[in-house]
Write a protein that holds these residues in place. Sequence first.
Motif, PDB file in Angstrom:
ATOM      1  N   LEU A  70      25.074  32.423  21.849  1.00 55.60           N
ATOM      2  CA  LEU A  70      25.847  32.842  23.023  1.00 55.60           C
ATOM      3  C   LEU A  70      27.091  33.628  22.618  1.00 55.60           C
ATOM      4  CD1 LEU A  70      25.492  29.661  25.245  1.00 55.60           C
ATOM      5  CD2 LEU A  70      24.542  31.936  25.709  1.00 55.60           C
ATOM      6  N   ALA A  71      27.735  33.227  21.530  1.00 55.80           N
ATOM      7  CA  ALA A  71      28.896  33.978  21.049  1.00 55.80           C
ATOM      8  C   ALA A  71      28.479  35.396  20.668  1.00 55.80           C
ATOM      9  CB  ALA A  71      29.541  33.267  19.860  1.00 55.80           C
ATOM     10  N   LEU A  72      27.339  35.530  20.011  1.00 57.35           N
ATOM     11  CA  LEU A  72      26.833  36.859  19.658  1.00 57.35           C
ATOM     12  C   LEU A  72      26.523  37.666  20.924  1.00 57.35           C
ATOM     13  CD1 LEU A  72      25.923  38.899  17.526  1.00 57.35           C
ATOM     14  CD2 LEU A  72      23.702  37.753  17.512  1.00 57.35           C
ATOM     15  N   MET A  73      25.909  37.018  21.904  1.00 58.49           N
ATOM     16  CA  MET A  73      25.603  37.696  23.158  1.00 58.49           C
ATOM     17  C   MET A  73      26.885  38.182  23.837  1.00 58.49           C
ATOM     18  SD  MET A  73      23.439  36.269  26.442  1.00 58.49           S
ATOM     19  CE  MET A  73      21.948  36.009  25.513  1.00 58.49           C
ATOM     20  N   MET A  74      27.922  37.363  23.802  1.00 56.27           N
ATOM     21  CA  MET A  74      29.190  37.743  24.434  1.00 56.27           C
ATOM     22  C   MET A  74      29.910  38.832  23.631  1.00 56.27           C
ATOM     23  SD  MET A  74      29.460  36.262  27.320  1.00 56.27           S
ATOM     24  CE  MET A  74      27.751  36.758  27.398  1.00 56.27           C
ATOM     25  N   LEU A  75      29.715  38.867  22.327  1.00 56.57           N
ATOM     26  CA  LEU A  75      30.265  39.960  21.526  1.00 56.57           C
ATOM     27  C   LEU A  75      29.628  41.280  21.949  1.00 56.57           C
ATOM     28  CD1 LEU A  75      32.121  40.821  19.203  1.00 56.57           C
ATOM     29  CD2 LEU A  75      30.202  40.371  17.648  1.00 56.57           C
ATOM     30  N   VAL A  76      28.325  41.274  22.151  1.00 61.04           N
ATOM     31  CA  VAL A  76      27.629  42.462  22.649  1.00 61.04           C
ATOM     32  C   VAL A  76      28.134  42.812  24.048  1.00 61.04           C
ATOM     33  CG1 VAL A  76      25.385  43.396  23.351  1.00 61.04           C
ATOM     34  CG2 VAL A  76      25.589  42.118  21.197  1.00 61.04           C
ATOM     35  N   ALA A  77      28.331  41.790  24.887  1.00 59.65           N
ATOM     36  CA  ALA A  77      28.821  42.031  26.255  1.00 59.65           C
ATOM     37  C   ALA A  77      30.193  42.699  26.235  1.00 59.65           C
ATOM     38  CB  ALA A  77      28.882  40.713  27.032  1.00 59.65           C
ATOM     39  N   VAL A  78      31.068  42.267  25.334  1.00 55.89           N
ATOM     40  CA  VAL A  78      32.387  42.900  25.218  1.00 55.89           C
ATOM     41  C   VAL A  78      32.217  44.360  24.812  1.00 55.89           C
ATOM     42  CG1 VAL A  78      34.531  42.943  23.870  1.00 55.89           C
ATOM     43  CG2 VAL A  78      33.662  40.774  24.770  1.00 55.89           C
ATOM     44  N   GLN A  90      38.034  43.027  33.886  1.00 55.78           N
ATOM     45  CA  GLN A  90      36.572  42.902  33.979  1.00 55.78           C
ATOM     46  C   GLN A  90      35.970  42.390  32.673  1.00 55.78           C
ATOM     47  OE1 GLN A  90      36.250  47.047  35.270  1.00 55.78           O
ATOM     48  NE2 GLN A  90      34.915  46.326  36.936  1.00 55.78           N
ATOM     49  N   THR A  91      36.627  42.661  31.563  1.00 50.37           N
ATOM     50  CA  THR A  91      36.131  42.279  30.240  1.00 50.37           C
ATOM     51  C   THR A  91      36.550  40.867  29.854  1.00 50.37           C
ATOM     52  OG1 THR A  91      36.262  44.614  29.616  1.00 50.37           O
ATOM     53  CG2 THR A  91      36.035  43.047  27.820  1.00 50.37           C
ATOM     54  N   LEU A  92      37.595  40.374  30.472  1.00 47.97           N
ATOM     55  CA  LEU A  92      38.179  39.087  30.098  1.00 47.97           C
ATOM     56  C   LEU A  92      37.192  37.917  30.120  1.00 47.97           C
ATOM     57  CD1 LEU A  92      40.818  37.898  29.129  1.00 47.97           C
ATOM     58  CD2 LEU A  92      41.459  37.534  31.510  1.00 47.97           C
ATOM     59  N   PRO A  93      36.329  37.761  31.124  1.00 50.36           N
ATOM     60  CA  PRO A  93      35.384  36.636  31.073  1.00 50.36           C
ATOM     61  C   PRO A  93      34.496  36.663  29.820  1.00 50.36           C
ATOM     62  CG  PRO A  93      35.455  37.538  33.279  1.00 50.36           C
ATOM     63  CD  PRO A  93      36.235  38.487  32.403  1.00 50.36           C
ATOM     64  N   ALA A  94      34.003  37.824  29.446  1.00 47.98           N
ATOM     65  CA  ALA A  94      33.173  37.910  28.244  1.00 47.98           C
ATOM     66  C   ALA A  94      33.973  37.532  27.003  1.00 47.98           C
ATOM     67  CB  ALA A  94      32.584  39.310  28.096  1.00 47.98           C
ATOM     68  N   LEU A  95      35.239  37.955  26.949  1.00 48.87           N
ATOM     69  CA  LEU A  95      36.101  37.591  25.817  1.00 48.87           C
ATOM     70  C   LEU A  95      36.326  36.085  25.753  1.00 48.87           C
ATOM     71  CD1 LEU A  95      38.776  40.437  26.016  1.00 48.87           C
ATOM     72  CD2 LEU A  95      37.236  39.988  24.084  1.00 48.87           C
ATOM     73  N   LEU A  96      36.570  35.475  26.908  1.00 50.80           N
ATOM     74  CA  LEU A  96      36.809  34.034  26.936  1.00 50.80           C
ATOM     75  C   LEU A  96      35.559  33.241  26.567  1.00 50.80           C
ATOM     76  CD1 LEU A  96      39.118  33.797  30.090  1.00 50.80           C
ATOM     77  CD2 LEU A  96      39.777  33.682  27.671  1.00 50.80           C
ATOM     78  N   TYR A  97      34.396  33.665  27.065  1.00 50.92           N
ATOM     79  CA  TYR A  97      33.164  32.976  26.696  1.00 50.92           C
ATOM     80  C   TYR A  97      32.803  33.225  25.231  1.00 50.92           C
ATOM     81  CZ  TYR A  97      32.124  31.170  31.315  1.00 50.92           C
ATOM     82  OH  TYR A  97      32.177  30.453  32.487  1.00 50.92           O
ATOM     83  N   LEU A  98      33.160  34.382  24.700  1.00 46.70           N
ATOM     84  CA  LEU A  98      32.990  34.639  23.271  1.00 46.70           C
ATOM     85  C   LEU A  98      33.816  33.631  22.478  1.00 46.70           C
ATOM     86  CD1 LEU A  98      32.315  36.195  20.654  1.00 46.70           C
ATOM     87  CD2 LEU A  98      34.063  37.863  21.305  1.00 46.70           C
TER      88      LEU A  98
END
Length: 109
Positions: A70-78, A90-98
């Motif tokens: 999931l951390a890798l997925m969120m890195l891609v999302a960022v 808009q990017t903050l949720p992905a950063l927080l979940y990362l």
Amino acid sequence: MNAALIVFSALSFGAYGVSCFVSPYIQREFERYRFGPQLRLVGGLQLAATVGLLAGMSQPWMGQLAAAGLALMMLVAVGVRIRIQDSLLQTLPALLYLALNAYLAVAGF
């Protein structure tokens, strides 16, 4: 505290994973990200990771692996958010979940 973080992440990604299959809004967002064809794959991976996070409460290696995925997925999302020029808000949720899942992968189980 770690158990609460694990359950929070699992519920979040479980809900988002289901949304990938049923929500027109999420489908439009994936088109905006230019990842439309991967929508169901991403949803399935998130649902699998949800199971892995919860299973990690009794089998820590499984939880660590799911959290790392999931951390890798969120890195891609960022990266995607940066590429399509989304705002920091808009990017903050992905950063927080990362950050959350990177923590869980290293020290949460």
